[in-house]
Design a protein around this motif. Structure first.
Motif, short mmCIF file in Angstrom:
data_model
loop_
_atom_site.label_atom_id
_atom_site.label_comp_id
_atom_site.label_asym_id
_atom_site.label_seq_id
_atom_site.Cartn_x
_atom_site.Cartn_y
_atom_site.Cartn_z
N UNK A 1 25.12 24.00 23.34
CA UNK A 1 25.10 23.84 21.89
C UNK A 1 26.42 23.14 21.57
N UNK A 2 26.37 21.88 21.20
CA UNK A 2 27.61 21.12 21.00
C UNK A 2 28.41 21.59 19.79
N UNK A 3 27.80 22.33 18.89
CA UNK A 3 28.53 22.87 17.73
C UNK A 3 29.34 24.10 18.10
N UNK A 4 28.72 25.01 18.86
CA UNK A 4 29.39 26.28 19.19
C UNK A 4 29.99 26.30 20.59
N UNK A 5 29.63 25.31 21.41
CA UNK A 5 30.04 25.21 22.82
C UNK A 5 29.37 26.27 23.70
N UNK A 6 28.40 27.01 23.17
CA UNK A 6 27.64 27.97 23.97
C UNK A 6 26.81 27.20 25.00
N UNK A 7 26.67 27.77 26.20
CA UNK A 7 25.87 27.16 27.25
C UNK A 7 24.89 28.18 27.81
N UNK A 8 23.88 27.69 28.49
CA UNK A 8 22.93 28.60 29.12
C UNK A 8 21.90 27.84 29.92
N UNK A 9 20.99 28.61 30.52
CA UNK A 9 19.84 28.07 31.25
C UNK A 9 18.61 28.81 30.75
N UNK A 10 17.53 28.06 30.57
CA UNK A 10 16.29 28.65 30.09
C UNK A 10 15.13 28.17 30.94
N UNK A 11 14.15 29.06 31.16
CA UNK A 11 12.97 28.63 31.90
C UNK A 11 12.10 27.74 31.02
N UNK A 12 11.13 27.09 31.63
CA UNK A 12 10.30 26.12 30.92
C UNK A 12 9.58 26.73 29.73
N UNK A 13 8.98 27.90 29.91
CA UNK A 13 8.22 28.53 28.82
C UNK A 13 9.13 28.87 27.64
N UNK A 14 10.31 29.41 27.91
CA UNK A 14 11.25 29.75 26.83
C UNK A 14 11.71 28.51 26.08
N UNK A 15 11.98 27.44 26.82
CA UNK A 15 12.42 26.19 26.18
C UNK A 15 11.27 25.57 25.39
N UNK A 16 10.05 25.65 25.92
CA UNK A 16 8.88 25.13 25.20
C UNK A 16 8.75 25.85 23.86
N UNK A 17 8.85 27.17 23.87
CA UNK A 17 8.73 27.95 22.63
C UNK A 17 9.84 27.58 21.65
N UNK A 18 11.07 27.42 22.16
CA UNK A 18 12.21 27.04 21.33
C UNK A 18 11.92 25.74 20.56
N UNK A 19 11.44 24.73 21.28
CA UNK A 19 11.14 23.43 20.66
C UNK A 19 9.90 23.54 19.77
N UNK A 20 8.88 24.22 20.25
CA UNK A 20 7.62 24.35 19.49
C UNK A 20 7.85 25.05 18.15
N UNK B 1 7.38 19.43 22.42
CA UNK B 1 6.58 20.41 23.16
C UNK B 1 5.17 19.86 23.32
N UNK B 2 4.68 19.83 24.56
CA UNK B 2 3.34 19.31 24.86
C UNK B 2 2.57 20.36 25.65
N UNK B 3 1.26 20.21 25.68
CA UNK B 3 0.38 21.05 26.49
C UNK B 3 -0.64 20.13 27.15
N UNK B 4 -0.78 20.23 28.49
CA UNK B 4 -1.73 19.35 29.16
C UNK B 4 -3.15 19.90 29.06
N UNK B 5 -4.11 19.18 29.61
CA UNK B 5 -5.52 19.55 29.49
C UNK B 5 -5.86 20.87 30.17
N UNK B 6 -5.02 21.32 31.10
CA UNK B 6 -5.23 22.60 31.79
C UNK B 6 -4.49 23.75 31.10
#
Length: 96
Positions: free
Chosen positions: A29-48, A67-72
């Motif tokens: 987060x370039x405003x707060x300088x906080x950093x982290x790692x997130x799994x794909x599902x968590x990041x998808x929800x964040x953006x969605x 955030x995208x969802x494929x045909x499967x």
């Protein structure tokens, strides 16, 4: 909240393979300088849910994640630059 994606990980280390899903995203987060790692599902929800995530290249160009969802039903993130899908995420380094 807005975060910049700084690195990625793929299961099995298949970083360059566009058909292998990204499993983790490193971010800052370039405003707060906080950093982290997130799994794909968590990041998808964040953006969605309307939060902004983006990639910035060495020239300062920004590509936002969508955030995208494929045909499967697999959820994933893709960058969009100038209104066109792009592969900016694959240009990022591996997260440590």
């Amino acid at each position: 909240m807005s975060i910049r994606i700084t690195c990625i990980n793929k299961a099995g280390g298949y970083h360059e393979n566009p058909h292998e899903a990204i499993s983790r995203f490193g971010w800052v987060n370039e405003s707060t300088k906080a950093t982290g790692k997130s799994d794909r599902e968590s990041m998808w929800k964040f953006v969605h849910e309307g939060n902004e995530a983006y990639v910035k290249d060495v020239r300062g160009n920004v590509a936002k994640l969508v955030a995208k969802t494929n045909s499967r039903g697999t959820r994933y993130l893709q960058t969009v630059s100038d209104g066109k899908p792009s592969d900016n995420l694959l240009a990022l380094p591996e997260c440590g």
